[in-house]
Write an enzyme that holds these catalytic residues in place. Structure first.
Site, PDB file in Angstrom:
ATOM      1  N   ASN A   1       1.259  -0.935   0.357  1.00 46.76           N
ATOM      2  CA  ASN A   1       0.152   0.072  -0.113  1.00 46.76           C
ATOM      3  C   ASN A   1       0.944   1.286  -0.355  1.00 46.76           C
ATOM      4  O   ASN A   1       0.513   2.284   0.285  1.00 46.76           O
ATOM      5  CB  ASN A   1      -0.705  -0.133   1.438  1.00 46.76           C
TER       6      ASN A   1
ATOM      7  N   HIS B   1     -14.370  -1.560   5.796  1.00 42.82           N
ATOM      8  CA  HIS B   1     -13.328  -2.173   6.194  1.00 42.82           C
ATOM      9  C   HIS B   1     -13.263  -2.996   7.442  1.00 42.82           C
ATOM     10  O   HIS B   1     -14.279  -2.155   8.633  1.00 42.82           O
ATOM     11  CB  HIS B   1     -11.991  -1.253   6.349  1.00 42.82           C
TER      12      HIS B   1
ATOM     13  N   GLU C   1     -16.301   3.921   3.364  1.00 44.05           N
ATOM     14  CA  GLU C   1     -14.576   4.451   3.120  1.00 44.05           C
ATOM     15  C   GLU C   1     -14.765   5.493   1.571  1.00 44.05           C
ATOM     16  O   GLU C   1     -15.367   5.822   1.300  1.00 44.05           O
ATOM     17  CB  GLU C   1     -14.223   3.122   2.271  1.00 44.05           C
TER      18      GLU C   1
ATOM     19  N   SER D   1     -10.894  -1.009  -0.122  1.00 43.70           N
ATOM     20  CA  SER D   1      -9.565  -1.190  -0.091  1.00 43.70           C
ATOM     21  C   SER D   1      -9.862  -2.383  -1.613  1.00 43.70           C
ATOM     22  O   SER D   1      -8.256  -2.496  -1.613  1.00 43.70           O
ATOM     23  CB  SER D   1      -9.434  -1.229   0.709  1.00 43.70           C
TER      24      SER D   1
ATOM     25  N   ASP E   1     -13.667   7.418   6.041  1.00 44.70           N
ATOM     26  CA  ASP E   1     -12.386   6.903   5.989  1.00 44.70           C
ATOM     27  C   ASP E   1     -11.351   6.748   5.101  1.00 44.70           C
ATOM     28  O   ASP E   1     -12.379   5.713   4.155  1.00 44.70           O
ATOM     29  CB  ASP E   1     -12.439   4.971   6.914  1.00 44.70           C
TER      30      ASP E   1
ATOM     31  N   HIS F   1      -7.207   5.165   1.497  1.00 43.25           N
ATOM     32  CA  HIS F   1      -6.266   4.502  -0.089  1.00 43.25           C
ATOM     33  C   HIS F   1      -6.491   5.902  -0.721  1.00 43.25           C
ATOM     34  O   HIS F   1      -6.049   5.567  -1.668  1.00 43.25           O
ATOM     35  CB  HIS F   1      -7.416   3.201  -0.349  1.00 43.25           C
TER      36      HIS F   1
ATOM     37  N   LYS G   1      -0.519   4.189   4.885  1.00 50.06           N
ATOM     38  CA  LYS G   1      -0.459   3.042   3.065  1.00 50.06           C
ATOM     39  C   LYS G   1       0.469   4.308   2.320  1.00 50.06           C
ATOM     40  O   LYS G   1       1.501   4.212   2.408  1.00 50.06           O
ATOM     41  CB  LYS G   1      -1.565   3.972   2.954  1.00 50.06           C
TER      42      LYS G   1
END
Ligand SMILES: *Cc1c(COP(=O)(O)O)cnc(C)c1O
Length: 392
Positions: A51, A137, A180, A184, A209, A212, A241
């Protein structure tokens, strides 16, 4: 009285089940060198599974910032933040995060996992309703399940379903929505602008969140929210990440910051991250903001990858460095991963329960550490494997 002896047999049985399902996993020790992986048999692989999108983990400037931090501040913080563990290095990091991302306050945590738990456990109470995207997640899902609030999951990226679920729960004292920014395991973006509208219309709080998306998307790498032109109530930024390091920050209002400082147990009762780490993280913030070339390079790698694989439906086009090849059953996926491995490419072999049943996938990730030739070679090899499958 027979209770104690039941635990070992239950453990043995659960392990055996995992083995039978082909889902048993174990850790391997790797040596990381110049973006390559060297395993215990001294085989070298190009790393398409990490990541470290921006290639910061081994950047000499970041390494020397951490070393400088050690000389300036010592090895550890020596205490939790409210005791004496909070230093000028932590404070400077919080200020630079606020300046970059446009929030009043930042609160530092030792991991994204603990930041998510801390926010969900301390903000939500019995009777509140938490709405989560189905593909959020594990740290968010687990916290939601364990919290006293009622958790409802909405269909992935489905704003209409979220809207009707919110309307059905209009009498709840607090309604809290979490998505998110970039998912992910799929690399797709949340429709944040629409979700923001729905949350406002229903007077619900929105938390994003952006583990990424931060560093990768938006102006100066400000992430998914900047990319979508929104400002959520709470933004989770993780440093494991694109930052190439570890830790996390909760970006929020001054009032929520004050509340979490009183009530977030993962914050109050956990040793603050080493100040040297906070010092290095401030350096990472300035590199992420300045180094547009890293994001430009990711774009270039991404276009090449999709150009080679454009005819393969298993590989969905994404705007992020996360490139899943969804192969379905575990065996097919593991066979493909083995083929790629013998050709020198290490990809993420992701299976249930991390992803839904029958959606086992290679999670291929791009990084500034790779060259255009590396990505081209991987994509060609994957294309070859997918074409082989088709002729069976
Ligand atoms: C990785 C990740 C986390 C956990 O962050 P850590 O700092 O690794 O604990 C939380 N949320 C999402 C979406 C993630 O991808």
């Amino acid at each position: 009285m027979s209770e104690p002896s039941r635990l070992p047999s239950r453990i043995a049985q659960k392990l055996a089940e995992r083995q039978q399902q082909g889902l048993h996993r174990s850790v391997k020790a790797f040596h990381h060198q110049d973006g390559k992986l060297i395993d215990e048999h001294n085989n070298t692989y190009l790393n398409f599974s990490g990541n470290d999108y921006l290639g910061l983990a081994n950047d000499p400037a970041l390494i020397s910032a951490w070393q400088d931090g050690l000389s300036l501040y010592g090895a550890g913080s020596t205490a939790s933040p409210l005791v004496t563990g909070f230093s000028h290095a932590h404070q400077a990091l919080e200020v630079s995060l606020c300046d970059w991302l446009g929030f009043d306050k930042a609160l530092l945590f030792n991991s994204g996992f603990s930041a998510n738990q801390a926010v969900i456990f301390s903000l939500l109470e019995k009777g509140d309703v938490l709405f989560q995207d189905k593909l959020n997640h594990a740290s968010l899902m687990e916290a939601g399940i364990l919290s006293e609030a009622t958790m409802l999951r909405f269909l992935h990226n489905n704003t209409a379903k979220l809207d009707s679920a919110l309307k059905n729960q209009s009498e709840a004292p607090s309604r809290f929505v979490i998505t998110e920014g970039v998912f992910s395991m799929d690399g797709d973006l949340s429709p944040l602008a629409d979700i923001d509208v729905v949350c406002r219309a229903n007077e619900a709080c929105l938390m994003v969140d952006d583990a990424h998306g931060i560093g990768v998307l938006g102006k100066e790498g400000r992430g998914s929210c900047d990319n979508a032109g929104i400002q959520p109530d709470i933004l989770i930024v993780t440093f494991g990440k694109a930052f190439g390091m570890m830790g996390a920050a909760v970006m929020c209002s001054a009032q929520v910051h004050d509340y979490l400082t009183q009530f977030a147990r993962h914050y109050v009762y956990s040793t603050a991250m080493p100040p040297a780490q906070a010092y290095a993280l401030s350096k990472a913030v300035s590199m992420i903001r300045k180094d547009n070339w890293r994001r430009e390079k990711l774009h270039e790698l991404s276009s090449r990858f999709h150009r080679v694989l454009s005819e393969h439906h298993e590989v969905v086009e994404t705007q992020t460095p996360i490139k899943p090849a969804v192969l379905g059953d575990v065996t097919t996926m593991l066979t493909a991963a083995e083929h790629l491995k013998s050709a020198g490419f290490w990809t993420g072999a992701i299976r249930p329960p991390t992803v839904p049943p029958n959606s086992s996938r290679l999670r291929i990730t791009l990084s500034v550490n790779q060259t255009l030739d590396d990505v081209n070679a991987l994509a060609c090899k994957l294309r070859h494997i997918l074409e082989g499958d088709r002729h069976e």
